[in-house]
Enzyme design. Structure first.
Site, PDB file in Angstrom:
ATOM      1  N   GLN A  95       1.607  -1.462   2.607  1.00 48.72           N
ATOM      2  CA  GLN A  95       1.943  -2.680   1.873  1.00 48.72           C
ATOM      3  C   GLN A  95       3.046  -2.375   0.870  1.00 48.72           C
ATOM      4  O   GLN A  95       3.559  -3.260   0.210  1.00 48.72           O
ATOM      5  CB  GLN A  95       0.707  -3.190   1.127  1.00 48.72           C
ATOM      6  CG  GLN A  95      -0.416  -3.579   2.055  1.00 48.72           C
ATOM      7  CD  GLN A  95      -1.732  -3.726   1.293  1.00 48.72           C
ATOM      8  OE1 GLN A  95      -2.059  -4.781   0.798  1.00 48.72           O
ATOM      9  NE2 GLN A  95      -2.474  -2.644   1.184  1.00 48.72           N
ATOM     10  N   ASN A  96       3.384  -1.104   0.751  1.00 47.18           N
ATOM     11  CA  ASN A  96       4.363  -0.713  -0.261  1.00 47.18           C
ATOM     12  C   ASN A  96       5.784  -0.992   0.209  1.00 47.18           C
ATOM     13  O   ASN A  96       6.105  -0.810   1.386  1.00 47.18           O
ATOM     14  CB  ASN A  96       4.222   0.775  -0.585  1.00 47.18           C
ATOM     15  CG  ASN A  96       2.861   1.081  -1.177  1.00 47.18           C
ATOM     16  OD1 ASN A  96       2.155   0.161  -1.586  1.00 47.18           O
ATOM     17  ND2 ASN A  96       2.486   2.339  -1.219  1.00 47.18           N
ATOM     18  N   VAL A  97       6.622  -1.350  -0.746  1.00 50.31           N
ATOM     19  CA  VAL A  97       8.012  -1.615  -0.400  1.00 50.31           C
ATOM     20  C   VAL A  97       8.888  -0.392  -0.714  1.00 50.31           C
ATOM     21  O   VAL A  97      10.081  -0.389  -0.433  1.00 50.31           O
ATOM     22  CB  VAL A  97       8.537  -2.881  -1.125  1.00 50.31           C
ATOM     23  CG1 VAL A  97       7.755  -4.110  -0.680  1.00 50.31           C
ATOM     24  CG2 VAL A  97       8.487  -2.735  -2.645  1.00 50.31           C
ATOM     25  N   ASP A  98       8.281   0.650  -1.276  1.00 45.20           N
ATOM     26  CA  ASP A  98       9.066   1.867  -1.546  1.00 45.20           C
ATOM     27  C   ASP A  98       9.291   2.628  -0.237  1.00 45.20           C
ATOM     28  O   ASP A  98       8.740   2.268   0.807  1.00 45.20           O
ATOM     29  CB  ASP A  98       8.355   2.748  -2.601  1.00 45.20           C
ATOM     30  CG  ASP A  98       6.999   3.291  -2.143  1.00 45.20           C
ATOM     31  OD1 ASP A  98       6.927   3.845  -1.023  1.00 45.20           O
ATOM     32  OD2 ASP A  98       6.015   3.183  -2.906  1.00 45.20           O
ATOM     33  N   HIS A 113       5.147  -5.594   3.815  1.00 40.45           N
ATOM     34  CA  HIS A 113       5.687  -6.466   2.768  1.00 40.45           C
ATOM     35  C   HIS A 113       7.173  -6.245   2.498  1.00 40.45           C
ATOM     36  O   HIS A 113       7.655  -6.577   1.420  1.00 40.45           O
ATOM     37  CB  HIS A 113       4.870  -6.290   1.480  1.00 40.45           C
ATOM     38  CG  HIS A 113       3.443  -6.736   1.631  1.00 40.45           C
ATOM     39  ND1 HIS A 113       2.432  -6.370   0.781  1.00 40.45           N
ATOM     40  CD2 HIS A 113       2.863  -7.540   2.568  1.00 40.45           C
ATOM     41  CE1 HIS A 113       1.286  -6.929   1.174  1.00 40.45           C
ATOM     42  NE2 HIS A 113       1.524  -7.622   2.268  1.00 40.45           N
ATOM     43  N   GLY A 184      -5.474   3.809  -1.531  1.00 37.03           N
ATOM     44  CA  GLY A 184      -4.794   3.205  -2.682  1.00 37.03           C
ATOM     45  C   GLY A 184      -4.468   1.737  -2.554  1.00 37.03           C
ATOM     46  O   GLY A 184      -3.387   1.315  -2.955  1.00 37.03           O
ATOM     47  N   SER A 186      -6.285  -2.192  -3.299  1.00 36.21           N
ATOM     48  CA  SER A 186      -7.456  -2.910  -3.810  1.00 36.21           C
ATOM     49  C   SER A 186      -8.015  -3.870  -2.767  1.00 36.21           C
ATOM     50  O   SER A 186      -9.040  -4.497  -2.992  1.00 36.21           O
ATOM     51  CB  SER A 186      -7.078  -3.683  -5.078  1.00 36.21           C
ATOM     52  OG  SER A 186      -6.034  -4.588  -4.783  1.00 36.21           O
TER      53      SER A 186
HETATM   54  N1  APR Z   1      -4.491   7.297  -5.915  1.00 42.29           N
HETATM   55  C1  APR Z   1      -5.077   6.417  -5.065  1.00 42.29           C
HETATM   56  N2  APR Z   1      -5.370   5.167  -5.402  1.00 42.29           N
HETATM   57  C2  APR Z   1      -5.081   4.767  -6.649  1.00 42.29           C
HETATM   58  C3  APR Z   1      -4.486   5.617  -7.602  1.00 42.29           C
HETATM   59  C4  APR Z   1      -4.192   6.946  -7.199  1.00 42.29           C
HETATM   60  N3  APR Z   1      -3.613   7.836  -8.014  1.00 42.29           N
HETATM   61  N4  APR Z   1      -4.312   4.920  -8.746  1.00 42.29           N
HETATM   62  C5  APR Z   1      -4.798   3.689  -8.543  1.00 42.29           C
HETATM   63  N5  APR Z   1      -5.262   3.593  -7.272  1.00 42.29           N
HETATM   64  C6  APR Z   1      -5.859   2.438  -6.582  1.00 42.29           C
HETATM   65  C7  APR Z   1      -6.483   1.384  -7.476  1.00 42.29           C
HETATM   66  O1  APR Z   1      -7.822   1.744  -7.794  1.00 42.29           O
HETATM   67  C8  APR Z   1      -6.423   0.143  -6.580  1.00 42.29           C
HETATM   68  O2  APR Z   1      -7.569   0.037  -5.770  1.00 42.29           O
HETATM   69  O3  APR Z   1      -4.826   1.759  -5.894  1.00 42.29           O
HETATM   70  C9  APR Z   1      -5.195   0.402  -5.712  1.00 42.29           C
HETATM   71  C10 APR Z   1      -3.977  -0.434  -6.058  1.00 42.29           C
HETATM   72  O4  APR Z   1      -4.268  -1.783  -5.866  1.00 42.29           O
HETATM   73  P1  APR Z   1      -3.175  -2.900  -6.148  1.00 42.29           P
HETATM   74  O5  APR Z   1      -2.483  -2.600  -7.433  1.00 42.29           O
HETATM   75  O6  APR Z   1      -3.855  -4.210  -6.004  1.00 42.29           O
HETATM   76  O7  APR Z   1      -2.082  -2.694  -5.000  1.00 42.29           O
HETATM   77  P2  APR Z   1      -2.124  -3.108  -3.468  1.00 42.29           P
HETATM   78  O8  APR Z   1      -3.514  -3.167  -2.957  1.00 42.29           O
HETATM   79  O9  APR Z   1      -1.151  -2.242  -2.780  1.00 42.29           O
HETATM   80  O10 APR Z   1      -1.540  -4.566  -3.524  1.00 42.29           O
HETATM   81  C11 APR Z   1      -1.318  -5.227  -2.311  1.00 42.29           C
HETATM   82  O11 APR Z   1      -0.332  -7.134  -3.328  1.00 42.29           O
HETATM   83  O12 APR Z   1       0.848  -7.432  -5.223  1.00 42.29           O
HETATM   84  C12 APR Z   1       0.917  -7.539  -3.856  1.00 42.29           C
HETATM   85  O13 APR Z   1       2.607  -7.339  -2.263  1.00 42.29           O
HETATM   86  C13 APR Z   1       1.973  -6.639  -3.302  1.00 42.29           C
HETATM   87  O14 APR Z   1       1.820  -4.941  -1.621  1.00 42.29           O
HETATM   88  C14 APR Z   1       1.182  -5.483  -2.741  1.00 42.29           C
HETATM   89  C15 APR Z   1      -0.132  -6.134  -2.375  1.00 42.29           C
END
Ligand code: APR
Length: 243
Positions: A95-98, A113, A184, A186
């Site tokens: 889901q990462n854009v990096d 994404h 990583g 949510s």
């Molecule tokens: N290692 C692994 N996981 C981690 C770490 C770490 N060092 N630090 C935090 N996390 C976990 C958090 O506990 C959380 O469950 O990474 C998750 C990040 O969740 P989000 O910030 O919600 O990101 P993501 O799930 O990628 O979001 C999905 O939503 O905002 C939109 O388009 C955007 O691609 C993104 C999508």
């Protein structure tokens, strides 16, 4: 002497990664402490409406992200995902854009994404003719800069409310997985979060995250409650012992 060659079919490992895998590279997660959306309202920087209302602000937001991205390096989590290609047929659905999975050496990556290092036409975002890849020399998109079709250049990012063009491809990969690993994320954002529903019954599912992540009921998920780097080290040991 006749020889029988043992052709061992590599097991298919599919990763679903989110912002958390890039956290140790210095990229904020979206919803954690000081998450990206805390400083910039999502409606302004990640919706077609926000773009329509203020393309300059949106352009600046992604220009800044790009500046951070080129300073960031893949961390051990990304590197271990890439290393597993020596033993498994690995697909990364992110889901990462990096571009940290690419820079770590992964070869099959599905960006659900979009990609921060790409820009496109604002009239026809998915037309490959107008998608351009930026580099260190051309990192900053100028205000008013145009795509080849004459429309404003916009980030090649799938914003909220937009279709996820590579979803079919991701479903295909997940449906064929022997092992599915969530790192990583949510699991808050659909359709990506729903990919777990396509994992075959016979597949093993792992989840790496330092915090609690709710997974849909009915799935046996082995949780490795660690940050991505340590979690990937543990996963590597488990997978190599089993293979
Ligand atoms: N290692 C692994 N996981 C981690 C770490 C770490 N060092 N630090 C935090 N996390 C976990 C958090 O506990 C959380 O469950 O990474 C998750 C990040 O969740 P989000 O910030 O919600 O990101 P993501 O799930 O990628 O979001 C999905 O939503 O905002 C939109 O388009 C955007 O691609 C993104 C999508």
């Amino acid at each position: 002497m006749r020889q029988t060659r043992l052709i061992s079919k590599m097991k298919k490992v599919v990763f679903l990664t989110g912002a958390g895998i890039s956290a140790e590279s210095g990229f904020s997660t979206f919803r954690g402490n000081n998450g990206l959306w805390d400083n910039y309202p999502v409606e302004q920087v990640a919706t077609p409406q926000g773009w329509k209302e203020n393309p300059t602000l949106v352009t600046d937001f992604y220009n800044n992200l790009r500046k951070n991205l080129i300073k960031a390096k893949p961390n051990e989590g990304h590197l271990k995902v890439a290393e597993l290609e020596e033993h498994f047929d690995v697909t990364v659905v992110t889901q990462n854009v990096d571009n940290l999975h690419e820079r770590a050496g992964s070869s099959k990556i599905i960006h659900l994404h979009g990609e921060l290092m790409k820009v496109c036409s604002s009239d026809d975002p998915d037309n490959p003719e107008y998608i351009e890849t930026l580099d260190d020399e051309h990192l900053i998109v100028k205000h008013g800069e145009l795509a080849k079709d004459g429309s404003l250049l916009r980030p090649w990012i799938v914003w909220f409310g937009e279709a996820v063009p590579r979803m079919e491809e991701a479903i295909e990969a997940v449906s064929d997985a022997d092992i599915f690993v969530i790192v990583g994320t949510s699991l808050n954002v659909y359709p990506a979060a729903g990919l777990i529903n396509f994992v075959p019954q016979s597949a093993k599912i792992y989840l790496i995250d330092p915090f609690n992540v709710e997974t849909p009921r009915g799935y046996a998920v082995e949780v490795i409650q660690e940050v991505a780097s340590k979690g990937m080290r543990i996963l590597e040991q488990i997978l190599l012992k089993k293979s």
